[in-house]
Every structure is written in structure tokens, then in C-alpha cells.
Design an enzyme around this catalytic site. Sequence first.
Site, PDB file in Angstrom:
ATOM      1  N   LEU A   1      -8.042  -1.677   1.769  1.00  0.00           N
ATOM      2  CA  LEU A   1      -9.326  -2.167   2.581  1.00  0.00           C
ATOM      3  C   LEU A   1      -8.980  -1.992   4.028  1.00  0.00           C
ATOM      4  O   LEU A   1      -9.875  -2.315   4.970  1.00  0.00           O
ATOM      5  CB  LEU A   1      -9.704  -3.344   2.449  1.00  0.00           C
ATOM      6  CG  LEU A   1     -10.242  -3.704   0.950  1.00  0.00           C
ATOM      7  CD1 LEU A   1     -10.744  -5.181   0.622  1.00  0.00           C
ATOM      8  CD2 LEU A   1     -11.453  -2.698   0.477  1.00  0.00           C
ATOM      9  N   CYS A   2      -7.697  -1.230   4.558  1.00  0.00           N
ATOM     10  CA  CYS A   2      -7.427  -1.181   5.920  1.00  0.00           C
ATOM     11  C   CYS A   2      -8.115   0.079   6.292  1.00  0.00           C
ATOM     12  O   CYS A   2      -8.144   1.092   5.879  1.00  0.00           O
ATOM     13  CB  CYS A   2      -5.820  -1.096   5.823  1.00  0.00           C
ATOM     14  SG  CYS A   2      -4.920  -1.193   7.287  1.00  0.00           S
ATOM     15  N   HIS A   3      -8.541  -0.086   7.545  1.00  0.00           N
ATOM     16  CA  HIS A   3      -9.166   1.111   8.355  1.00  0.00           C
ATOM     17  C   HIS A   3      -7.867   2.219   8.795  1.00  0.00           C
ATOM     18  O   HIS A   3      -6.914   1.768   9.301  1.00  0.00           O
ATOM     19  CB  HIS A   3      -9.760   0.586   9.516  1.00  0.00           C
ATOM     20  CG  HIS A   3     -11.003  -0.178   9.243  1.00  0.00           C
ATOM     21  ND1 HIS A   3     -10.804  -1.497   8.966  1.00  0.00           N
ATOM     22  CD2 HIS A   3     -12.409   0.319   9.191  1.00  0.00           C
ATOM     23  CE1 HIS A   3     -12.226  -1.835   8.793  1.00  0.00           C
ATOM     24  NE2 HIS A   3     -13.221  -0.983   8.807  1.00  0.00           N
TER      25      HIS A   3
ATOM     26  N   MET B   1      -1.475  -4.658  10.096  1.00  0.00           N
ATOM     27  CA  MET B   1      -0.891  -4.147   8.700  1.00  0.00           C
ATOM     28  C   MET B   1       0.035  -3.109   9.111  1.00  0.00           C
ATOM     29  O   MET B   1       0.826  -2.720   8.288  1.00  0.00           O
ATOM     30  CB  MET B   1      -2.260  -3.998   8.187  1.00  0.00           C
ATOM     31  CG  MET B   1      -3.219  -4.948   7.712  1.00  0.00           C
ATOM     32  SD  MET B   1      -2.253  -6.141   7.026  1.00  0.00           S
ATOM     33  CE  MET B   1      -1.584  -5.674   5.616  1.00  0.00           C
ATOM     34  N   GLU B   2      -0.420  -2.117   9.983  1.00  0.00           N
ATOM     35  CA  GLU B   2       0.314  -0.883  10.357  1.00  0.00           C
ATOM     36  C   GLU B   2       2.020  -1.437  10.786  1.00  0.00           C
ATOM     37  O   GLU B   2       2.919  -0.784  10.074  1.00  0.00           O
ATOM     38  CB  GLU B   2       0.098  -0.015  11.446  1.00  0.00           C
ATOM     39  CG  GLU B   2      -1.148   0.776  11.131  1.00  0.00           C
ATOM     40  CD  GLU B   2      -2.541  -0.096  10.840  1.00  0.00           C
ATOM     41  OE1 GLU B   2      -3.525   0.277  10.231  1.00  0.00           O
ATOM     42  OE2 GLU B   2      -2.607  -1.427  11.104  1.00  0.00           O
TER      43      GLU B   2
ATOM     44  N   ASP C   1      16.881   1.823  -0.626  1.00  0.00           N
ATOM     45  CA  ASP C   1      17.056   3.019  -1.324  1.00  0.00           C
ATOM     46  C   ASP C   1      18.158   3.876  -1.022  1.00  0.00           C
ATOM     47  O   ASP C   1      18.819   4.454  -1.987  1.00  0.00           O
ATOM     48  CB  ASP C   1      15.819   4.086  -1.202  1.00  0.00           C
ATOM     49  CG  ASP C   1      15.791   5.240  -1.919  1.00  0.00           C
ATOM     50  OD1 ASP C   1      15.871   5.144  -3.111  1.00  0.00           O
ATOM     51  OD2 ASP C   1      15.717   6.370  -1.656  1.00  0.00           O
TER      52      ASP C   1
END
Length: 164
Positions: free
Chosen positions: A75-77, A118-119, A133
Site C-alpha cells: 500500500l506504499c505510494h 518506508m523507503e 547474502d
Amino acid sequence: MSTLTHFNRAGEARMVDVGAKPESERLALAEGRIRMQPETLRQIQQGGHAKGDVLGIARIAAIMGAKRTAELVPLCHPLALTKVDCEFEILDETATGSEPAVICRVTVATQARTGVEMEALCAVQIGLLTIYDMCKAVDRGMSIDGVRLLEKRGGRSGHWVREA
């Protein structure tokens, strides 16, 4: 306390409408760490890792993670980012008193109607996962923790800084 904004009155998921909000300068700073064995950290520091420059590649991965956040968080723009800066701090066993660690800090900025928290958080996670990794062949016991928002600026809620 505020309400959860990603749900409508019926409790269904929705993308928040930010169309009426004014654009403003937004900034977010997040961090996290990956703990590892001393030998793993030495290989990272000495650049002797078989896969190459671990922190250089993790930096690029963090930047890519910030740019692709809207594809990963439902739901992130999607945002046009104006800045993504990724820094690493190495903590050896003398600094931590136990397992050495690499701290990843990411600053993200934009001029938009919604924030970039969020970014920044996504970028930190992707940067740390890339370290995992690249180093898992020599240290599968690494652990990622402490991922958190440190600061955000802009928007209706203004400036917020995590208390120490």
C-alpha cells in the site's frame, strides 16, 4: 492515539488518498545492524571476500531498495526520490563487547505529498540482506536486528526524532 489509515470503515485494506495534501520536503533516516563473527568482519574490511566489495555492493542494493519500495510494500505510494544516502559503520568486538556488527544508516528525501519512512526502512533491510547474502558462505549465523526509524521531517506531523 491516531487510527490506522490503511483501512476503510469496513476494515478493508486501502491505499491512503494523499491527493489533497500539499507537497513538501520529506526526509527520513533509518538504521539497522547485522551481527557476525570476527573473521567475517575482517574479510569485509580487508576486501578479501570472494564476491568482491561487500559494502559497496550493499550500498547500491540499499539505494535500489529505496527506489523499489512501492513494489515491495503493497500500500506504499511510488515516489520520485531526490536523495538516497547509505552509510556503513563497522563495530568490531572491542566496540561491541561481543559480536562485531555493521550498522547501516540510510537517509532518503523527496518533495512529495507523503513521507519516505518506508523507503528508508526498506533500504536498510535490503542493504543488510545483501551483506548477509554475500557473506553467508562463511557465516550463516549472522543476524539482522535493530531496524528502526531514527528521524523524519516534513508533512503534517512535522519533525520527529527517536529518543536516545
